[in-house]
Scaffold this motif. Structure first.
Motif, PDB file in Angstrom:
ATOM      1  N   HIS A   1       3.295 -90.497  45.944  1.00 58.53           N
ATOM      2  CA  HIS A   1       4.186 -91.344  45.142  1.00 58.53           C
ATOM      3  C   HIS A   1       3.822 -91.211  43.663  1.00 58.53           C
ATOM      4  O   HIS A   1       4.701 -91.016  42.819  1.00 58.53           O
ATOM      5  CB  HIS A   1       4.089 -92.803  45.595  1.00 58.53           C
ATOM      6  CG  HIS A   1       5.037 -93.695  44.873  1.00 58.53           C
ATOM      7  ND1 HIS A   1       6.291 -93.995  45.362  1.00 58.53           N
ATOM      8  CD2 HIS A   1       4.946 -94.345  43.687  1.00 58.53           C
ATOM      9  CE1 HIS A   1       6.916 -94.782  44.515  1.00 58.53           C
ATOM     10  NE2 HIS A   1       6.117 -95.010  43.488  1.00 58.53           N
TER      11      HIS A   1
ATOM     12  N   THR B   1       4.689 -87.654  42.195  1.00 61.87           N
ATOM     13  CA  THR B   1       6.146 -87.504  42.071  1.00 61.87           C
ATOM     14  C   THR B   1       6.670 -88.381  40.947  1.00 61.87           C
ATOM     15  O   THR B   1       7.490 -87.944  40.139  1.00 61.87           O
ATOM     16  CB  THR B   1       6.832 -87.839  43.408  1.00 61.87           C
ATOM     17  OG1 THR B   1       6.259 -87.037  44.444  1.00 61.87           O
ATOM     18  CG2 THR B   1       8.326 -87.592  43.334  1.00 61.87           C
TER      19      THR B   1
ATOM     20  N   THR C   1      12.094 -95.894  42.710  1.00 63.17           N
ATOM     21  CA  THR C   1      13.061 -95.780  43.796  1.00 63.17           C
ATOM     22  C   THR C   1      13.421 -94.317  44.049  1.00 63.17           C
ATOM     23  O   THR C   1      13.536 -93.885  45.200  1.00 63.17           O
ATOM     24  CB  THR C   1      14.331 -96.588  43.467  1.00 63.17           C
ATOM     25  OG1 THR C   1      13.962 -97.947  43.244  1.00 63.17           O
ATOM     26  CG2 THR C   1      15.345 -96.518  44.589  1.00 63.17           C
ATOM     27  N   GLU C   2      13.557 -93.556  42.970  1.00 64.45           N
ATOM     28  CA  GLU C   2      13.931 -92.149  43.092  1.00 64.45           C
ATOM     29  C   GLU C   2      12.844 -91.313  43.781  1.00 64.45           C
ATOM     30  O   GLU C   2      13.144 -90.310  44.436  1.00 64.45           O
ATOM     31  CB  GLU C   2      14.231 -91.569  41.705  1.00 64.45           C
ATOM     32  CG  GLU C   2      14.870 -90.219  41.739  1.00 64.45           C
ATOM     33  CD  GLU C   2      15.265 -89.705  40.364  1.00 64.45           C
ATOM     34  OE1 GLU C   2      15.647 -88.528  40.304  1.00 64.45           O
ATOM     35  OE2 GLU C   2      15.175 -90.445  39.366  1.00 64.45           O
TER      36      GLU C   2
ATOM     37  N   GLU D   1      11.299 -91.715  46.439  1.00 66.24           N
ATOM     38  CA  GLU D   1      11.464 -91.572  47.893  1.00 66.24           C
ATOM     39  C   GLU D   1      12.332 -90.372  48.273  1.00 66.24           C
ATOM     40  O   GLU D   1      12.235 -89.867  49.375  1.00 66.24           O
ATOM     41  CB  GLU D   1      12.001 -92.856  48.510  1.00 66.24           C
ATOM     42  CG  GLU D   1      13.419 -93.205  48.117  1.00 66.24           C
ATOM     43  CD  GLU D   1      13.840 -94.575  48.596  1.00 66.24           C
ATOM     44  OE1 GLU D   1      15.004 -94.680  49.049  1.00 66.24           O
ATOM     45  OE2 GLU D   1      13.053 -95.519  48.518  1.00 66.24           O
ATOM     46  N   LYS D   2      13.145 -89.879  47.360  1.00 68.93           N
ATOM     47  CA  LYS D   2      13.966 -88.700  47.645  1.00 68.93           C
ATOM     48  C   LYS D   2      13.150 -87.413  47.616  1.00 68.93           C
ATOM     49  O   LYS D   2      13.555 -86.414  48.199  1.00 68.93           O
ATOM     50  CB  LYS D   2      15.107 -88.578  46.623  1.00 68.93           C
ATOM     51  CG  LYS D   2      16.150 -89.654  46.730  1.00 68.93           C
ATOM     52  CD  LYS D   2      17.372 -89.343  45.887  1.00 68.93           C
ATOM     53  CE  LYS D   2      17.082 -89.401  44.417  1.00 68.93           C
ATOM     54  NZ  LYS D   2      18.296 -89.335  43.574  1.00 68.93           N
ATOM     55  N   TYR D   3      12.006 -87.425  46.906  1.00 69.84           N
ATOM     56  CA  TYR D   3      11.271 -86.192  46.658  1.00 69.84           C
ATOM     57  C   TYR D   3       9.893 -86.113  47.310  1.00 69.84           C
ATOM     58  O   TYR D   3       9.404 -85.024  47.554  1.00 69.84           O
ATOM     59  CB  TYR D   3      11.105 -85.978  45.150  1.00 69.84           C
ATOM     60  CG  TYR D   3      12.428 -85.911  44.428  1.00 69.84           C
ATOM     61  CD1 TYR D   3      13.242 -84.791  44.548  1.00 69.84           C
ATOM     62  CD2 TYR D   3      12.857 -86.961  43.635  1.00 69.84           C
ATOM     63  CE1 TYR D   3      14.466 -84.723  43.891  1.00 69.84           C
ATOM     64  CE2 TYR D   3      14.068 -86.899  42.976  1.00 69.84           C
ATOM     65  CZ  TYR D   3      14.871 -85.784  43.104  1.00 69.84           C
ATOM     66  OH  TYR D   3      16.067 -85.723  42.466  1.00 69.84           O
TER      67      TYR D   3
ATOM     68  N   ARG E   1       8.414 -88.995  53.015  1.00 68.43           N
ATOM     69  CA  ARG E   1       9.570 -88.641  53.841  1.00 68.43           C
ATOM     70  C   ARG E   1       9.165 -88.246  55.256  1.00 68.43           C
ATOM     71  O   ARG E   1       9.975 -88.283  56.173  1.00 68.43           O
ATOM     72  CB  ARG E   1      10.349 -87.502  53.193  1.00 68.43           C
ATOM     73  CG  ARG E   1      11.057 -87.952  51.914  1.00 68.43           C
ATOM     74  CD  ARG E   1      11.798 -86.836  51.279  1.00 68.43           C
ATOM     75  NE  ARG E   1      12.788 -86.327  52.223  1.00 68.43           N
ATOM     76  CZ  ARG E   1      13.688 -85.416  51.916  1.00 68.43           C
ATOM     77  NH1 ARG E   1      13.723 -84.893  50.718  1.00 68.43           N
ATOM     78  NH2 ARG E   1      14.543 -85.004  52.813  1.00 68.43           N
TER      79      ARG E   1
END
Length: 145
Positions: A51, A54, A118-119, A121-123, A128
């Motif tokens: 986290h 990223t 928040t973003e 979590e996409k990367y 994931r």
């Protein structure tokens, strides 16, 4: 679990070529050594580190100057009734980000930082890959020039 099943050492060393070794054990709840890393702590740490890395990448991409990043991470285990297995019920991250304020530019840095958490979590491929819910409870503070 029978007493005889608890009577063995869980201490071990994790090694990877070219890196410092890690003294490890099982978690205390599984009769391990509390002074050593355990698989549960390593997983929580991997989620927190992914986290952070990223987030810092995304912040740099947005032109934000991050001065400091600290994160407390916690995991909640759900142990099966037999006491042998289980899973994470939740992993919670509490990042605190200090950033160089660009308020004079009207950029809305605080809102941007919350959005970046928040973003992430996409990367973050570690997050994931984890089945347990991961919650992020960020706070931030601007620092003067």
């Amino acid at each position: 679990m029978r007493a005889s099943e608890r009577r063995f050492s869980r201490k071990h060393v994790i090694e990877a070529e070219g890196l410092d070794s890690i003294e490890a054990s099982a978690a205390r709840v599984f009769h391990g050594d509390a002074d050593r890393w355990n698989p549960e702590l390593l997983l929580i740490s991997a989620v927190a580190e992914c986290h952070m890395m990223t987030f810092l990448f995304l912040a740099k991409r947005e032109g934000l100057e991050i001065v400091d990043y600290q994160c407390r991470a916690e995991g909640t285990l759900s142990i099966d009734p037999d006491g042998v297995g289980g899973e994470f019920a939740e992993i919670a991250l509490f990042p605190v980000v200090s950033f160089r304020d660009r308020a004079e530019a009207g950029t809305g840095d605080e809102a941007t930082i919350i959005g970046l958490h928040t973003e992430v979590e996409k990367y973050c491929f570690i997050a994931r890959s984890v089945k347990a819910p991961i919650t992020v409870h960020p706070s931030q503070r601007a620092v003067a020039e």
